[in-house]
Enzyme design. Structure first.
Site, PDB file in Angstrom:
ATOM      1  N   CYS A  97       0.868  -1.169   0.000  1.00 43.27           N
ATOM      2  CA  CYS A  97       0.000   0.000   0.000  1.00 43.27           C
ATOM      3  C   CYS A  97       0.907   1.223   0.000  1.00 43.27           C
ATOM      4  CB  CYS A  97      -0.916  -0.011   1.217  1.00 43.27           C
ATOM      5  SG  CYS A  97      -2.030   1.415   1.289  1.00 43.27           S
ATOM      6  N   CYS A 242      -3.155   7.152  -4.867  1.00 36.36           N
ATOM      7  CA  CYS A 242      -2.902   5.709  -4.784  1.00 36.36           C
ATOM      8  C   CYS A 242      -1.480   5.373  -5.231  1.00 36.36           C
ATOM      9  CB  CYS A 242      -3.906   4.916  -5.602  1.00 36.36           C
ATOM     10  SG  CYS A 242      -3.741   3.122  -5.424  1.00 36.36           S
TER      11      CYS A 242
END
Length: 318
Positions: A97, A242
């Site tokens: 992530c 992201c």
């Protein structure tokens, strides 16, 4: 920590929350279950098989929310690493992530657990490096990223012909090229439905592992190159640009010859916040890249979560 149903038992987990470009991360820093030894990938399997109730209790309501990404600090198997981390969300676990790793490094800095401005972190997807920059931002050299399929065409009911690339940036992404979408915060619910519809059709068309969908539009600010909207596995959207999705985008640009090694790329998210990025080829085969993603995280809270064995929602609202 052993999850228990003993009457009257209260267990506590210490967490630090942050956000990176608007996307929240909750880091478990104390009170986590003992996952034993082995690689972070092995520890993730034990977490999923034996302590999934902890994942649910930490990030789901009533203590969390669907948008929240969790990160549990653990012992790395790689002796060169400063820490290990397992990422998870409201529906399961993540290999890597990007925004979360930036939040983890900011949290380690806050805790005084970094001995220098550079560190190595072992994730389930591999070892990544991070650097604290003088301006307060954090740069992450992500895992090797690459595209596996170009110009994949699917027919989506209510939309028609959809074309996109499938790429890995630490998670699997479908990067939609056409049709174009109007990316605006006021249209978030429509964008979630749109991307969710695409993902459902893609999964049933032979790509079941792709759990992120990335839509693109023109940048809204001077100096940016693109704006994106990213649908996450649990149907929430990424408030940041992201990190793993931007890594997948860079892999596609690199393979198409549209971005050179070391050339700067600024990716906006749906909130208008941005990550600054570059890449280098992993090796002379030029089949994979190492993306560098830079962003800023801010600590928002420090909490002790209480899990009462008598609480019907101690494991979150499922």
């Amino acid at each position: 920590m052993a999850w228990t149903n003993s009457v009257g038992m209260i267990q506590r987990i210490h967490t630090i929350d942050s956000h990176t470009a608007g996307e929240p991360t909750r880091v478990i820093v104390d009170g986590a279950p003992d996952l034993g030894t082995g690689s972070v990938a092995d520890q993730l399997v034990r977490f999923r098989e034996s302590f999934d109730a902890v994942r649910c209790g930490v990030v789901r309501e009533p203590r969390g929310s669907d948008v929240l990404v969790g990160a549990m600090l653990c012992k790395p198997a790689d002796p060169s690493c400063d820490a290990g981390v397992i990422f998870f969300n409201n529906v399961g676990f993540l290999g890597m992530c990007g925004h979360g790793l930036i939040g983890v490094v900011q949290t380690l800095k806050e805790l005084g657990r970094l001995s220098s401005d550079s560190c190595l972190i072992e994730t389930a997807a591999g070892v990544v490096s991070a650097k604290l920059n003088d301006d307060g931002s954090i740069s992450v050299d992500n895992v090797a990223s690459y595209r596996i399929a170009k110009d994949v065409e699917i027919q989506v009911q209510g939309i028609g012909n959809v074309v996109g690339d499938i790429a890995w940036g630490g998670n699997w992404f479908f990067l939609v090229k056409t049709p174009a979408c109007d990316l605006h915060l006021s249209r978030v619910r429509q964008l979630q439905d749109h991307a969710g519809n695409i993902r459902s059709h893609l999964n049933s068309s032979g790509f079941p592992d792709v759990d992120h969908v990335e839509l693109f539009g023109p940048p809204t600010k001077a100096g940016s190159h693109s704006q994106n909207f990213v649908l996450c596995p649990g149907l929430e959207y990424d408030r940041s640009p992201c990190g793993t999705g931007t890594s997948a985008k860079l892999a596609c640009l690199a393979e198409d010859g549209k971005l050179m090694p070391g050339e700067r790329w600024v990716q906006e998210g749906i909130l208008g916040t941005a990550f600054e990025c570059t890449y280098r080829w992993m090796d002379e085969t030029k089949s994979r890249i190492i993306p560098t993603i830079s962003g800023t995280a801010f600590i928002t809270s420090e909490s002790t979560l209480r899990f009462d064995s008598d609480d019907p929602f101690r494991e979150g609202i499922r």
